[in-house]
Design a protein around this motif. Structure first.
Motif, PDB file in Angstrom:
ATOM      1  N   PRO A  16       0.817  -1.229   0.000  1.00 20.26           N
ATOM      2  CA  PRO A  16       0.000   0.000   0.000  1.00 20.26           C
ATOM      3  C   PRO A  16       0.849   1.278   0.000  1.00 20.26           C
ATOM      4  O   PRO A  16       0.546   2.235  -0.708  1.00 20.26           O
ATOM      5  CB  PRO A  16      -0.833  -0.117   1.279  1.00 20.26           C
ATOM      6  N   MET A  17       1.952   1.282   0.774  1.00 19.69           N
ATOM      7  CA  MET A  17       2.829   2.452   0.788  1.00 19.69           C
ATOM      8  C   MET A  17       3.455   2.661  -0.581  1.00 19.69           C
ATOM      9  O   MET A  17       3.502   3.795  -1.079  1.00 19.69           O
ATOM     10  CB  MET A  17       3.938   2.274   1.846  1.00 19.69           C
ATOM     11  N   LEU A  18       3.915   1.595  -1.202  1.00 23.22           N
ATOM     12  CA  LEU A  18       4.532   1.715  -2.522  1.00 23.22           C
ATOM     13  C   LEU A  18       3.538   2.245  -3.554  1.00 23.22           C
ATOM     14  O   LEU A  18       3.891   3.086  -4.385  1.00 23.22           O
ATOM     15  CB  LEU A  18       5.090   0.373  -2.985  1.00 23.22           C
ATOM     16  N   LEU A  19       2.294   1.762  -3.507  1.00 27.00           N
ATOM     17  CA  LEU A  19       1.281   2.228  -4.453  1.00 27.00           C
ATOM     18  C   LEU A  19       0.928   3.696  -4.229  1.00 27.00           C
ATOM     19  O   LEU A  19       0.768   4.460  -5.192  1.00 27.00           O
ATOM     20  CB  LEU A  19       0.029   1.350  -4.368  1.00 27.00           C
ATOM     21  N   MET A  20       0.821   4.103  -2.968  1.00 24.19           N
ATOM     22  CA  MET A  20       0.551   5.526  -2.678  1.00 24.19           C
ATOM     23  C   MET A  20       1.723   6.391  -3.119  1.00 24.19           C
ATOM     24  O   MET A  20       1.533   7.458  -3.712  1.00 24.19           O
ATOM     25  CB  MET A  20       0.263   5.726  -1.192  1.00 24.19           C
ATOM     26  N   PHE A  21       2.947   5.928  -2.853  1.00 22.69           N
ATOM     27  CA  PHE A  21       4.141   6.666  -3.248  1.00 22.69           C
ATOM     28  C   PHE A  21       4.204   6.805  -4.771  1.00 22.69           C
ATOM     29  O   PHE A  21       4.448   7.891  -5.296  1.00 22.69           O
ATOM     30  CB  PHE A  21       5.388   5.942  -2.721  1.00 22.69           C
ATOM     31  N   PHE A  22       3.964   5.699  -5.483  1.00 24.66           N
ATOM     32  CA  PHE A  22       3.994   5.688  -6.935  1.00 24.66           C
ATOM     33  C   PHE A  22       2.977   6.681  -7.509  1.00 24.66           C
ATOM     34  O   PHE A  22       3.290   7.468  -8.402  1.00 24.66           O
ATOM     35  CB  PHE A  22       3.709   4.264  -7.434  1.00 24.66           C
ATOM     36  N   THR A  23       1.776   6.657  -6.967  1.00 25.10           N
ATOM     37  CA  THR A  23       0.729   7.593  -7.413  1.00 25.10           C
ATOM     38  C   THR A  23       1.149   9.037  -7.153  1.00 25.10           C
ATOM     39  O   THR A  23       0.991   9.908  -8.017  1.00 25.10           O
ATOM     40  CB  THR A  23      -0.603   7.283  -6.708  1.00 25.10           C
TER      41      THR A  23
END
Length: 87
Positions: free
Chosen positions: A39-46
């Motif tokens: 979830p952190m990686l996806l939020m960061f990527f976005t």
């Protein structure tokens, strides 16, 4: 003055982007993704994609460079997280 500000931007871009690369390399070499939160990686990527759009909008070469590299790096971490996680 704008030139000096852009130089500061390039230095900041280099440091923040370079700081992210050892994690990508370590994850690639060890294939250990237990410490990575999807979830952190996806939020960061976005967030980085949004920063990149913003950088193009304001025409900031330093932000475009840094965020382009970071988008690719974070994509690899997401890929590694999905591929190497134990099911």
């Amino acid at each position: 003055m704008d030139n000096n500000i852009e130089i500061i931007g390039f230095v900041a871009a280099f440091l923040t982007t370079a700081a992210f690369l050892p994690q990508v390399y370590k994850t690639w070499k060890t294939k250990d993704v237990t410490g990575l939160s999807l979830p952190m990686l996806l939020m960061f990527f976005t967030g980085i994609i949004l920063w990149l759009i913003y950088a193009f909008y304001i025409n900031s070469p330093s932000m475009i460079m840094a965020n382009s590299i970071t988008v690719v790096s974070s994509f690899f971490l997401i890929y590694f997280k999905i591929r190497y996680q134990k099911k």
